[in-house]
Design an enzyme around this catalytic site. Structure first.
Site, PDB file in Angstrom:
ATOM      1  N   ASP A  13       0.802  -1.223   0.000  1.00 18.87           N
ATOM      2  CA  ASP A  13       0.000   0.000   0.000  1.00 18.87           C
ATOM      3  C   ASP A  13       0.837   1.277   0.000  1.00 18.87           C
ATOM      4  O   ASP A  13       0.427   2.306   0.545  1.00 18.87           O
ATOM      5  CB  ASP A  13      -0.962   0.023   1.212  1.00 18.87           C
ATOM      6  CG  ASP A  13      -1.848  -1.191   1.243  1.00 18.87           C
ATOM      7  OD1 ASP A  13      -2.168  -1.720   0.153  1.00 18.87           O
ATOM      8  OD2 ASP A  13      -2.245  -1.627   2.349  1.00 18.87           O
ATOM      9  N   GLY A  15       1.537   2.986  -2.615  1.00 21.26           N
ATOM     10  CA  GLY A  15       1.053   3.913  -3.649  1.00 21.26           C
ATOM     11  C   GLY A  15       1.484   3.450  -5.039  1.00 21.26           C
ATOM     12  O   GLY A  15       1.587   4.254  -5.980  1.00 21.26           O
ATOM     13  N   LYS A  16       1.698   2.146  -5.166  1.00 22.53           N
ATOM     14  CA  LYS A  16       2.187   1.587  -6.443  1.00 22.53           C
ATOM     15  C   LYS A  16       1.231   1.896  -7.597  1.00 22.53           C
ATOM     16  O   LYS A  16       1.656   2.296  -8.675  1.00 22.53           O
ATOM     17  CB  LYS A  16       2.359   0.051  -6.311  1.00 22.53           C
ATOM     18  CG  LYS A  16       3.377  -0.348  -5.250  1.00 22.53           C
ATOM     19  CD  LYS A  16       3.446  -1.840  -5.056  1.00 22.53           C
ATOM     20  CE  LYS A  16       2.237  -2.442  -4.374  1.00 22.53           C
ATOM     21  NZ  LYS A  16       2.028  -2.053  -2.982  1.00 22.53           N
ATOM     22  N   GLY A  40      -4.625  -4.265  -3.676  1.00 21.53           N
ATOM     23  CA  GLY A  40      -5.612  -3.224  -3.968  1.00 21.53           C
ATOM     24  C   GLY A  40      -4.817  -2.009  -4.373  1.00 21.53           C
ATOM     25  O   GLY A  40      -4.155  -1.401  -3.537  1.00 21.53           O
ATOM     26  N   HIS A  41      -4.804  -1.707  -5.666  1.00 22.96           N
ATOM     27  CA  HIS A  41      -4.000  -0.599  -6.171  1.00 22.96           C
ATOM     28  C   HIS A  41      -4.922   0.547  -6.577  1.00 22.96           C
ATOM     29  O   HIS A  41      -5.768   0.392  -7.454  1.00 22.96           O
ATOM     30  CB  HIS A  41      -3.143  -1.064  -7.359  1.00 22.96           C
ATOM     31  CG  HIS A  41      -2.091  -2.064  -6.963  1.00 22.96           C
ATOM     32  ND1 HIS A  41      -1.190  -2.592  -7.846  1.00 22.96           N
ATOM     33  CD2 HIS A  41      -1.793  -2.615  -5.757  1.00 22.96           C
ATOM     34  CE1 HIS A  41      -0.386  -3.425  -7.191  1.00 22.96           C
ATOM     35  NE2 HIS A  41      -0.742  -3.465  -5.932  1.00 22.96           N
ATOM     36  N   THR A 129      -5.828 -11.571   3.599  1.00 25.13           N
ATOM     37  CA  THR A 129      -6.979 -10.910   2.985  1.00 25.13           C
ATOM     38  C   THR A 129      -8.071 -11.941   2.670  1.00 25.13           C
ATOM     39  O   THR A 129      -9.142 -11.581   2.210  1.00 25.13           O
ATOM     40  CB  THR A 129      -6.573 -10.219   1.662  1.00 25.13           C
ATOM     41  OG1 THR A 129      -6.039 -11.215   0.776  1.00 25.13           O
ATOM     42  CG2 THR A 129      -5.523  -9.137   1.894  1.00 25.13           C
ATOM     43  N   GLN A 224       1.939  -6.016  -3.238  1.00 27.95           N
ATOM     44  CA  GLN A 224       2.399  -6.119  -1.853  1.00 27.95           C
ATOM     45  C   GLN A 224       3.699  -5.315  -1.667  1.00 27.95           C
ATOM     46  O   GLN A 224       3.923  -4.370  -2.396  1.00 27.95           O
ATOM     47  CB  GLN A 224       2.596  -7.584  -1.438  1.00 27.95           C
ATOM     48  CG  GLN A 224       1.299  -8.378  -1.284  1.00 27.95           C
ATOM     49  CD  GLN A 224       0.694  -8.815  -2.600  1.00 27.95           C
ATOM     50  OE1 GLN A 224       1.339  -9.448  -3.422  1.00 27.95           O
ATOM     51  NE2 GLN A 224      -0.566  -8.496  -2.817  1.00 27.95           N
ATOM     52  N   LYS A 331       3.039  10.266  -0.001  1.00 27.44           N
ATOM     53  CA  LYS A 331       2.246  10.709   1.151  1.00 27.44           C
ATOM     54  C   LYS A 331       2.990  11.649   2.100  1.00 27.44           C
ATOM     55  O   LYS A 331       2.691  11.691   3.288  1.00 27.44           O
ATOM     56  CB  LYS A 331       1.700   9.489   1.902  1.00 27.44           C
ATOM     57  CG  LYS A 331       0.743   8.653   1.030  1.00 27.44           C
ATOM     58  CD  LYS A 331      -0.016   7.616   1.812  1.00 27.44           C
ATOM     59  CE  LYS A 331      -1.496   7.895   1.805  1.00 27.44           C
ATOM     60  NZ  LYS A 331      -2.349   6.807   2.236  1.00 27.44           N
TER      61      LYS A 331
HETATM   62  P1  GDP Z   1      -0.817   0.342  -3.516  1.00 30.78           P
HETATM   63  O1  GDP Z   1      -1.399  -0.934  -3.028  1.00 30.78           O
HETATM   64  O2  GDP Z   1       0.662   0.411  -3.314  1.00 30.78           O
HETATM   65  O3  GDP Z   1      -1.199   0.678  -4.928  1.00 30.78           O
HETATM   66  O4  GDP Z   1      -1.424   1.480  -2.576  1.00 30.78           O
HETATM   67  P2  GDP Z   1      -2.966   1.611  -2.128  1.00 30.78           P
HETATM   68  O5  GDP Z   1      -3.748   2.096  -3.276  1.00 30.78           O
HETATM   69  O6  GDP Z   1      -3.422   0.383  -1.451  1.00 30.78           O
HETATM   70  O7  GDP Z   1      -2.832   2.677  -0.981  1.00 30.78           O
HETATM   71  C1  GDP Z   1      -2.303   3.942  -1.203  1.00 30.78           C
HETATM   72  C2  GDP Z   1      -3.365   4.975  -0.810  1.00 30.78           C
HETATM   73  O8  GDP Z   1      -2.769   6.231  -0.683  1.00 30.78           O
HETATM   74  C3  GDP Z   1      -4.442   5.125  -1.851  1.00 30.78           C
HETATM   75  O9  GDP Z   1      -5.643   5.456  -1.215  1.00 30.78           O
HETATM   76  C4  GDP Z   1      -3.942   6.299  -2.692  1.00 30.78           C
HETATM   77  O10 GDP Z   1      -4.993   6.993  -3.334  1.00 30.78           O
HETATM   78  C5  GDP Z   1      -3.299   7.143  -1.649  1.00 30.78           C
HETATM   79  N1  GDP Z   1      -2.159   7.955  -2.080  1.00 30.78           N
HETATM   80  C6  GDP Z   1      -1.183   7.625  -2.964  1.00 30.78           C
HETATM   81  N2  GDP Z   1      -0.242   8.592  -2.971  1.00 30.78           N
HETATM   82  C7  GDP Z   1      -0.616   9.527  -2.086  1.00 30.78           C
HETATM   83  C8  GDP Z   1      -0.037  10.754  -1.619  1.00 30.78           C
HETATM   84  O11 GDP Z   1       1.045  11.172  -2.028  1.00 30.78           O
HETATM   85  N3  GDP Z   1      -0.741  11.444  -0.660  1.00 30.78           N
HETATM   86  C9  GDP Z   1      -1.917  10.998  -0.165  1.00 30.78           C
HETATM   87  N4  GDP Z   1      -2.511  11.725   0.773  1.00 30.78           N
HETATM   88  N5  GDP Z   1      -2.484   9.853  -0.576  1.00 30.78           N
HETATM   89  C10 GDP Z   1      -1.835   9.120  -1.503  1.00 30.78           C
HETATM   90  P1  IMO Z   2      -0.950  -4.181  -2.211  1.00 30.01           P
HETATM   91  O1  IMO Z   2      -0.503  -4.717  -3.544  1.00 30.01           O
HETATM   92  C1  IMO Z   2      -0.973  -4.598   2.104  1.00 30.01           C
HETATM   93  C2  IMO Z   2      -1.007  -8.656   3.705  1.00 30.01           C
HETATM   94  C3  IMO Z   2      -2.249  -9.106   4.426  1.00 30.01           C
HETATM   95  C4  IMO Z   2      -1.638 -10.098   5.394  1.00 30.01           C
HETATM   96  C5  IMO Z   2      -0.538 -10.751   4.583  1.00 30.01           C
HETATM   97  C6  IMO Z   2      -0.951 -12.050   3.913  1.00 30.01           C
HETATM   98  O2  IMO Z   2      -2.245  -3.464  -2.254  1.00 30.01           O
HETATM   99  O3  IMO Z   2       0.152  -3.391  -1.601  1.00 30.01           O
HETATM  100  P2  IMO Z   2      -2.546 -12.745   1.921  1.00 30.01           P
HETATM  101  O4  IMO Z   2      -3.883 -12.235   1.512  1.00 30.01           O
HETATM  102  O5  IMO Z   2      -1.494 -12.559   0.903  1.00 30.01           O
HETATM  103  O6  IMO Z   2      -2.622 -14.148   2.442  1.00 30.01           O
HETATM  104  O7  IMO Z   2      -2.155 -11.859   3.201  1.00 30.01           O
HETATM  105  O8  IMO Z   2      -0.192  -9.815   3.595  1.00 30.01           O
HETATM  106  N1  IMO Z   2      -1.244  -8.148   2.336  1.00 30.01           N
HETATM  107  C7  IMO Z   2      -1.178  -6.860   2.000  1.00 30.01           C
HETATM  108  N2  IMO Z   2      -0.996  -5.772   2.769  1.00 30.01           N
HETATM  109  N3  IMO Z   2      -1.097  -4.473   0.768  1.00 30.01           N
HETATM  110  C8  IMO Z   2      -1.246  -5.565   0.007  1.00 30.01           C
HETATM  111  O9  IMO Z   2      -1.229  -5.510  -1.347  1.00 30.01           O
HETATM  112  C9  IMO Z   2      -1.346  -6.829   0.612  1.00 30.01           C
HETATM  113  N4  IMO Z   2      -1.538  -8.084   0.157  1.00 30.01           N
HETATM  114  C10 IMO Z   2      -1.453  -8.889   1.222  1.00 30.01           C
HETATM  115  O10 IMO Z   2      -2.880  -8.049   5.073  1.00 30.01           O
HETATM  116  O11 IMO Z   2      -1.047  -9.421   6.462  1.00 30.01           O
HETATM  117 MG    MG Z   3      -2.908  -1.615  -1.755  1.00 33.20          MG
END
Ligand code: GDP
Ligand code: IMO
Ligand code: MG
Length: 423
Positions: A13, A15-16, A40-41, A129, A224, A331
């Site tokens: 998470d 911000g990929k 969840g991207h 998850t 991840q 962030k």
């Molecule tokens: P990913 O799994 O690495 O793609 O990241 P996620 O989408 O799960 O989580 C990143 C969260 O931070 C999302 O809700 C983005 O919209 C948000 N986000 C990404 N970059 C920034 C930033 O620079 N500032 C803020 N405030 N939010 C950001």
């Molecule tokens: P993105 O790509 C954050 C965490 C789960 C758990 C562990 C194992 O959005 O960054 P799994 O479902 O793989 O059996 O869970 O890994 N986890 C993540 N945490 N971002 C993710 O993906 C994750 N995918 C799995 O919360 O701790």
């Molecule tokens: Mg994510």
């Protein structure tokens, strides 16, 4: 042409999704290489927020083809929902999204096994998850799995049945209360499979080799983060795939000598969702502020993310394991308003100060040692150039660059595509 990688350096998470979307204009192909719908991207543009789980984050651009590589695990049910969510945007999915025949399929019983395994672990649960990731990769390495290419065979349902029956007896083994209606789940699975079959299945390694020969630019999108890597993460609280750079080689069939830039992405602080050690985790107002301002809720499960200070010990380790060439800090805007900021620069490990990540980072072994730096008040979210950034943020960035010995090339100041500063 070399293949560039974009990888999360923390616990996911980072911000990929946002950055892949930002970079896609420079690439011809975006390819996912591991993980599955546990990811969840999130990407945001034109006031709309999109969350992708299996589909690569380049899908909204006309210039790029998106590939789901052999290292990914696909749940046809979730895939179908993702495709449905995209319908209203009139994207030419058929010509822009290709699936590797060698990618493994998540069966409904894999999801049930995940739930049963977690329930049986009680307090020691991983915090999965529950998307069936672990059981699917277990079947892959156990040489029992079903692959996308199997769906092209006439008898794929026989193969499915044999595997699902075996899973049912394994679910019984766990001896936990699990209510489910397999018939309904299977119906949904078959509907998902029909949708999946409308897409083009490819031998993605061959496709990518050909593309490289033609000089096409390829970006591999990680899921991840490095600390969730099956080998290098905080085992057993990890996911079941190699999230680090080497995973792109096995997950796409790209040879190591064809890897180009390695973009390492991290938050200016740290978060973790699910169980497992997190040395710099905060349980005070500062942690709550990060969670609130950063809107730290999982994009896949909605669970609140645990928050803490930036851990440079762990970040250095991730930079090293991945061979990161360019860093991206996300962030920074969330930290505006903190008078001082803490950065964990070493650990007290069983009474000794160390600066590398040890085998065990459980709280009884590790206490973070912090360096305190000045914070900044300014709202960063409207800033668009390096020159506008407050001095204290520039000092924070310089400190990290010096410690990590890698330049920070992007500073993200908000979730939108446009809130991205290139340096
Ligand atoms: P990913 O799994 O690495 O793609 O990241 P996620 O989408 O799960 O989580 C990143 C969260 O931070 C999302 O809700 C983005 O919209 C948000 N986000 C990404 N970059 C920034 C930033 O620079 N500032 C803020 N405030 N939010 C950001
Ligand atoms: P993105 O790509 C954050 C965490 C789960 C758990 C562990 C194992 O959005 O960054 P799994 O479902 O793989 O059996 O869970 O890994 N986890 C993540 N945490 N971002 C993710 O993906 C994750 N995918 C799995 O919360 O701790
Ligand atoms: Mg994510």
């Amino acid at each position: 042409m070399a293949v560039d990688l974009l990888l999360g350096l923390q616990w996911g998470d980072e911000g990929k999704g946002k950055i892949v979307d930002v970079l896609t204009k420079n690439y011809d192909i975006i390819a996912r290489f591991q993980g599955g719908p546990n990811a969840g991207h999130t990407l945001e543009f034109d006031g709309i927020k999109h969350v992708l789980h299996t589909i690569p984050s380049g899908i909204f651009h006309d210039n790029a083809v998106n590939i789901v590589g052999n290292g990914v695990v696909i749940d046809p049910v979730i895939f179908k929902k993702e495709l449905e969510n995209l319908k209203k945007f009139n994207l030419d999915i058929a010509s822009k999204l290709f699936i590797s025949r060698k990618a493994h399929l998540i069966l409904p019983t894999h999801r049930l096994l995940d739930a049963a395994s977690e329930a049986s672990k009680g307090k020691a649960k991983i915090g999965s998850t529950l998307k069936g990731i672990g059981p699917t990769y277990m079947d892959k390495t156990g040489r029992n799995g079903m692959r996308v290419g199997d769906l092209e065979l006439e008898n794929w349902k026989d193969k499915y049945r044999a595997l699902a029956d075996k899973h049912e007896s394994m679910i019984d083994y766990y001896d936990v209360d699990l209510e489910y209606n397999l018939k309904e789940l299977e119906l949904e699975f078959c509907e998902g499979v029909e949708e999946l079959k409308k897409l083009t299945f490819i031998d993605s390694e061959e496709y990518l080799h050909q593309a490289q020969r033609e000089g096409k630019k390829i970006l591999a999108e990680g899921a991840q983060g490095s600390l969730l890597d099956i080998d290098f993460g905080t085992y057993p609280f990890v996911t079941s795939s190699n999230t680090t750079a080497a995973g792109a080689c096995t997950g796409l069939g790209v040879p190591p000598n064809k890897i180009g830039k390695v973009f390492g992405i991290f938050k200016a602080y740290a978060t973790r969702v699910g169980s497992g050690p997190f040395p710099t985790e905060l349980f005070d107002e500062d942690g709550k502020t990060m969670a609130r301002v950063g809107n730290e809720f999982g994009a896949t499960t909605g669970r609140p993310r645990r928050c803490g200070w930036l851990d440079l010990v762990a970040l250095k380790y991730a930079v090293q394991v991945n061979g990161v060439t360019d860093l991206m800090m996300m962030k920074g805007d969330v930290l505006s308003g903190f008078k001082t900021l803490k950065i964990c620069t070493s650990y007290n490990y069983q009474g000794k100060e160390i600066s590398h990540l040890p085998y065990n980072i459980e709280p009884e072994n590790v206490t973070p040692i912090y360096t305190e730096v000045e914070g900044w008040e300014d709202d960063l979210t409207k800033m668009s150039s390096d020159e506008e950034l407050p001095n204290a943020l520039n000092s924070y960035i310089s400190f990290l660059e010096k410690e990590l010995e890698v330049p920070i090339k992007i500073v993200s100041v908000g979730p939108d595509r446009t809130q991205t500063i290139h340096r």
